[in-house]
Design an enzyme around this catalytic site. Structure first.
Site, PDB file in Angstrom:
ATOM      1  N   ASP A   1       3.213   2.405  11.047  1.00  0.00           N
ATOM      2  CA  ASP A   1       2.859   3.771  10.646  1.00  0.00           C
ATOM      3  C   ASP A   1       3.508   4.739  11.624  1.00  0.00           C
ATOM      4  OD1 ASP A   1       0.203   4.707   8.708  1.00  0.00           O
ATOM      5  OD2 ASP A   1       1.173   6.223   9.988  1.00  0.00           O
TER       6      ASP A   1
ATOM      7  N   THR B   1       1.562   4.675  -5.428  1.00  0.00           N
ATOM      8  CA  THR B   1       1.610   5.094  -6.832  1.00  0.00           C
ATOM      9  C   THR B   1       2.697   6.155  -6.959  1.00  0.00           C
ATOM     10  OG1 THR B   1      -0.743   4.664  -6.992  1.00  0.00           O
ATOM     11  CG2 THR B   1       0.226   6.040  -8.720  1.00  0.00           C
TER      12      THR B   1
ATOM     13  N   LEU C   1      -6.527  -1.666  -6.151  1.00  0.00           N
ATOM     14  CA  LEU C   1      -7.803  -1.822  -5.434  1.00  0.00           C
ATOM     15  C   LEU C   1      -8.614  -0.535  -5.459  1.00  0.00           C
ATOM     16  CD1 LEU C   1      -7.608  -0.213  -2.508  1.00  0.00           C
ATOM     17  CD2 LEU C   1      -6.304  -2.203  -1.850  1.00  0.00           C
TER      18      LEU C   1
ATOM     19  N   GLY D   1     -13.417  11.904  -8.447  1.00  0.00           N
ATOM     20  CA  GLY D   1     -12.783  12.610  -7.328  1.00  0.00           C
ATOM     21  C   GLY D   1     -11.958  11.584  -6.588  1.00  0.00           C
TER      22      GLY D   1
ATOM     23  N   CYS E   1      -7.141   9.193  -5.851  1.00  0.00           N
ATOM     24  CA  CYS E   1      -6.272   8.618  -6.891  1.00  0.00           C
ATOM     25  C   CYS E   1      -6.385   9.315  -8.246  1.00  0.00           C
ATOM     26  CB  CYS E   1      -6.565   7.135  -7.041  1.00  0.00           C
ATOM     27  SG  CYS E   1      -6.016   6.206  -5.611  1.00  0.00           S
TER      28      CYS E   1
HETATM   29  N1  LIG Z   1      -6.667   4.830  -1.745  1.00  0.00           N
HETATM   30  C1  LIG Z   1      -6.779   4.093  -2.840  1.00  0.00           C
HETATM   31  O1  LIG Z   1      -7.868   3.710  -3.247  1.00  0.00           O
HETATM   32  C2  LIG Z   1      -5.540   3.685  -3.609  1.00  0.00           C
HETATM   33  C3  LIG Z   1      -5.645   2.702  -4.600  1.00  0.00           C
HETATM   34  C4  LIG Z   1      -4.498   2.341  -5.296  1.00  0.00           C
HETATM   35  C5  LIG Z   1      -3.284   2.954  -5.016  1.00  0.00           C
HETATM   36  N2  LIG Z   1      -3.223   3.920  -4.056  1.00  0.00           N
HETATM   37  C6  LIG Z   1      -1.927   4.513  -3.752  1.00  0.00           C
HETATM   38  O2  LIG Z   1      -1.450   3.944  -2.535  1.00  0.00           O
HETATM   39  C7  LIG Z   1      -0.713   4.921  -1.779  1.00  0.00           C
HETATM   40  C8  LIG Z   1      -1.313   5.060  -0.395  1.00  0.00           C
HETATM   41  O3  LIG Z   1      -2.614   5.598  -0.514  1.00  0.00           O
HETATM   42  P1  LIG Z   1      -3.647   5.599   0.699  1.00  0.00           P
HETATM   43  O4  LIG Z   1      -4.922   6.097   0.161  1.00  0.00           O
HETATM   44  O5  LIG Z   1      -3.599   4.292   1.379  1.00  0.00           O
HETATM   45  O6  LIG Z   1      -2.958   6.718   1.633  1.00  0.00           O
HETATM   46  P2  LIG Z   1      -3.357   7.113   3.115  1.00  0.00           P
HETATM   47  O7  LIG Z   1      -3.123   8.557   3.221  1.00  0.00           O
HETATM   48  O8  LIG Z   1      -4.694   6.555   3.458  1.00  0.00           O
HETATM   49  O9  LIG Z   1      -2.290   6.354   4.025  1.00  0.00           O
HETATM   50  C9  LIG Z   1      -0.942   6.648   4.047  1.00  0.00           C
HETATM   51  C10 LIG Z   1      -0.390   6.278   5.416  1.00  0.00           C
HETATM   52  O10 LIG Z   1       1.028   6.401   5.370  1.00  0.00           O
HETATM   53  C11 LIG Z   1       1.464   6.891   6.642  1.00  0.00           C
HETATM   54  N3  LIG Z   1       2.820   7.432   6.526  1.00  0.00           N
HETATM   55  C12 LIG Z   1       3.203   8.626   5.990  1.00  0.00           C
HETATM   56  N4  LIG Z   1       4.548   8.758   6.077  1.00  0.00           N
HETATM   57  C13 LIG Z   1       5.011   7.611   6.646  1.00  0.00           C
HETATM   58  C14 LIG Z   1       6.311   7.147   6.982  1.00  0.00           C
HETATM   59  N5  LIG Z   1       7.400   7.872   6.724  1.00  0.00           N
HETATM   60  N6  LIG Z   1       6.430   5.935   7.567  1.00  0.00           N
HETATM   61  C15 LIG Z   1       5.340   5.188   7.833  1.00  0.00           C
HETATM   62  N7  LIG Z   1       4.084   5.568   7.536  1.00  0.00           N
HETATM   63  C16 LIG Z   1       3.928   6.772   6.959  1.00  0.00           C
HETATM   64  C17 LIG Z   1       0.406   7.902   7.006  1.00  0.00           C
HETATM   65  O11 LIG Z   1       0.437   8.171   8.395  1.00  0.00           O
HETATM   66  C18 LIG Z   1      -0.874   7.178   6.554  1.00  0.00           C
HETATM   67  O12 LIG Z   1      -1.427   6.399   7.586  1.00  0.00           O
HETATM   68  C19 LIG Z   1      -0.764   6.198  -2.607  1.00  0.00           C
HETATM   69  O13 LIG Z   1       0.386   6.289  -3.382  1.00  0.00           O
HETATM   70  C20 LIG Z   1      -1.985   6.002  -3.484  1.00  0.00           C
HETATM   71  O14 LIG Z   1      -1.890   6.720  -4.686  1.00  0.00           O
HETATM   72  C21 LIG Z   1      -4.318   4.286  -3.330  1.00  0.00           C
END
Ligand SMILES: NC(=O)c1ccc[n+]([C@@H]2O[C@H](COP(=O)([O-])OP(=O)(O)OC[C@H]3O[C@@H](n4cnc5c(N)ncnc54)[C@H](O)[C@@H]3O)[C@@H](O)[C@H]2O)c1
Length: 452
Positions: A31, A122, A154, A258, A261
């Site tokens: 990260d 996503t 998830l 909310g 996602c």
């Molecule tokens: N949260 C959910 O329940 C969920 C479920 C399914 C899919 N998704 C999808 O998964 C993706 C991630 O969601 P999330 O909730 O885990 O996001 P999040 O914001 O919790 O985490 C994203 C992470 O990416 C890091 N990051 C940003 N730019 C970066 C870079 N250039 N290099 C390395 N790290 C970097 C950020 O510092 C952060 O820690 C999204 O596209 C979301 O739509 C989320």
């Protein structure tokens, strides 16, 4: 033993990294957030997710998972790089892909061997092709790579079991050999694997989330009609859910969806459609119904306690759903703002999300337990259906309140029991003897036939 680099250590990335390491792979979780990585190296979780801390600890001890901020270190000897960075909403509802672009560029600049790059974020349909272009145009010298889409399904709150026992794994690629290798990585999960092209895989994720959001808005619309006609939406949902074509899930009427996602994904899909000249009328209706839920619950409180000026309203729960501290697009934020705008004070209690919520909820007073939170409140709203709230000492709360009004935004209590304790209780879409008809509200509630 395969080596995997997971780029982006948030709700999805950290769970992905921990689960793949638990399945016996060597994982480097990367990260750009230095504080986050430093915390993880000290054993501190950046997010609340049940079971995650133990899972990470176990795999750190076994030497299968490491944390880094360096792409060079993360990609050394790696077979698979998962991109799991955030894709929030942009200004017009489009997905903001800056983090995806930045991570693809960093991967290109730091990869030394052939690599399979897997998009777990996503991302709008077509992003896989775009990521491939970014990687090939930023490599210092050509090194072979493939892009595979592997959308994540998830749910926060049950993320580990969802990851370990998925309903299906979806893989999309124009390179069948790469898709097959990624499929091998997922075989221990023993779920059906759908292999398709990149764009179709990306679309499966949006279509799935949009469908689930549609179910939620559908039942909320039915709840509105139930309120007018004196039917009980909870019983309606039970009766509908036995039909196998409908199913019992995502039929809980309440304050709407909310989180990080559904809101952004429905918006992004509508944006993609509109950008191509299509009119996404169903998606627009789904969003419109959802947007109405938050003001609706504030209106309900006002119908029961009158003008809010000088009053105090307590919020039971802040996170957008139970078992997470995620406050992204949580209904609590908007609800608190509206109540404050009407001149009332807001009290709040949440089992885990208060630390994350506090900076987002100016002027809201947080309490360390639900009883002191409820003291001197003129009304309470159940915003999040934490299990803890289902077992509260409701008599004690009733005594402490200035006026025992409770609006149950998640339908977790039995109207008959609440009325017996002495509450002026209101659920969502639950038989009110037609009293909504004239805009007048009687507080006498019809108990649901089975007393649910
Ligand atoms: N949260 C959910 O329940 C969920 C479920 C399914 C899919 N998704 C999808 O998964 C993706 C991630 O969601 P999330 O909730 O885990 O996001 P999040 O914001 O919790 O985490 C994203 C992470 O990416 C890091 N990051 C940003 N730019 C970066 C870079 N250039 N290099 C390395 N790290 C970097 C950020 O510092 C952060 O820690 C999204 O596209 C979301 O739509 C989320």
């Amino acid at each position: 033993m395969k080596q995997i680099c997971v780029v982006g250590v948030g709700y999805v990335g950290l769970v992905t990294a921990a689960c793949f390491s638990d399945l016996g792979n060597r994982v480097i979780a990367l990260d750009i957030n230095e504080e986050r990585i430093a915390g993880l190296k000290r054993g501190e979780m950046p997010i609340y997710e049940p079971g995650l801390e133990e899972l990470v600890e176990r795999n750190v001890r076994a030497g299968r998972i490491k944390f880094t901020t360096s792409y060079a270190e993360g990609l050394e000897g790696t077979d698979f790089a998962f991109i799991a960075v955030g894709t929030p909403s942009g200004v017009d509802g489009e997905a903001d892909l800056r983090a995806v672009a930045a991570s693809a560029k960093s991967i290109a600049e730091n990869m030394r061997d052939s690599l399979i790059i897997i998009n777990k974020s996503t991302v709008p349909v077509g992003t896989g092709d775009w990521v491939a272009e970014i990687v090939s145009s930023n490599q210092p010298e050509p090194i072979p790579f493939s892009v595979v889409s592997c959308p994540e399904f998830l749910r926060e709150g049950s993320a580990i079991s969802d990851f370990m026992q998925p309903h299906r794994t979806v893989l999309g690629s124009l390179d069948p050999e790469a898709a097959e290798k990624v499929a091998q990585l997922h075989l221990p999960l023993r779920a059906p694997i759908v292999i398709t092209d990149l764009r179709t895989a990306e679309m499966i994720k949006y279509a799935s989330n949009a469908f689930l959001a549609t179910k939620i808005s559908f039942i909320n619309e039915i709840a509105n009609i139930c309120e007018e006609l004196g039917a009980d939406v909870k019983e309606v949902a039970v009766g509908m859910g036995y039909d196998k074509r409908i199913g019992p899930f995502f039929l809980d009427a309440g304050l709407g969806y909310g989180g990080s996602c559904f809101p952004k994904d429905v918006k992004a899909l509508a944006y993609m459609a509109a950008e191509k000249g299509r009119h996404p009328q169903l998606l627009n209706a789904v969003m419109e119904i959802n947007d109405d839920r938050r003001p609706m619950v504030v209106r309900q409180v006002m119908e029961l306690v009158g003008d809010l000026k000088g009053k105090t309203v307590g919020l039971l729960g802040l996170s957008f759903k139970p078992n997470t501290d995620d406050m992204r697009d949580a209904p609590a934020i908007d609800i608190a703002k509206m109540i404050q705008a009407y001149g009332a004070k807001v009290h709040a209690y949440d089992p885990v999300a208060m630390e994350v919520a506090a900076p987002l909820m100016d002027g809201v007073e947080m309490f360390s337990d639900p009883y002191s939170m409820a003291a001197d409140c003129d009304a309470l709203i159940v915003v999040t259906e934490w299990n803890e709230f289902k077992n509260l000492d409701l008599e004690r709360i009733c005594e402490k309140m200035r006026s025992p009004v409770l609006v149950d935004g998640r339908n977790i209590y039995d109207p008959a029991v609440m009325a017996k304790i002495g509450y002026t209780y209101r659920g969502i879409g639950r038989g009110y003897n037609g009293s909504y008809h004239n805009g007048e509200v009687e507080h006498e509630v019809i108990a649901s036939p089975t007393g649910v």
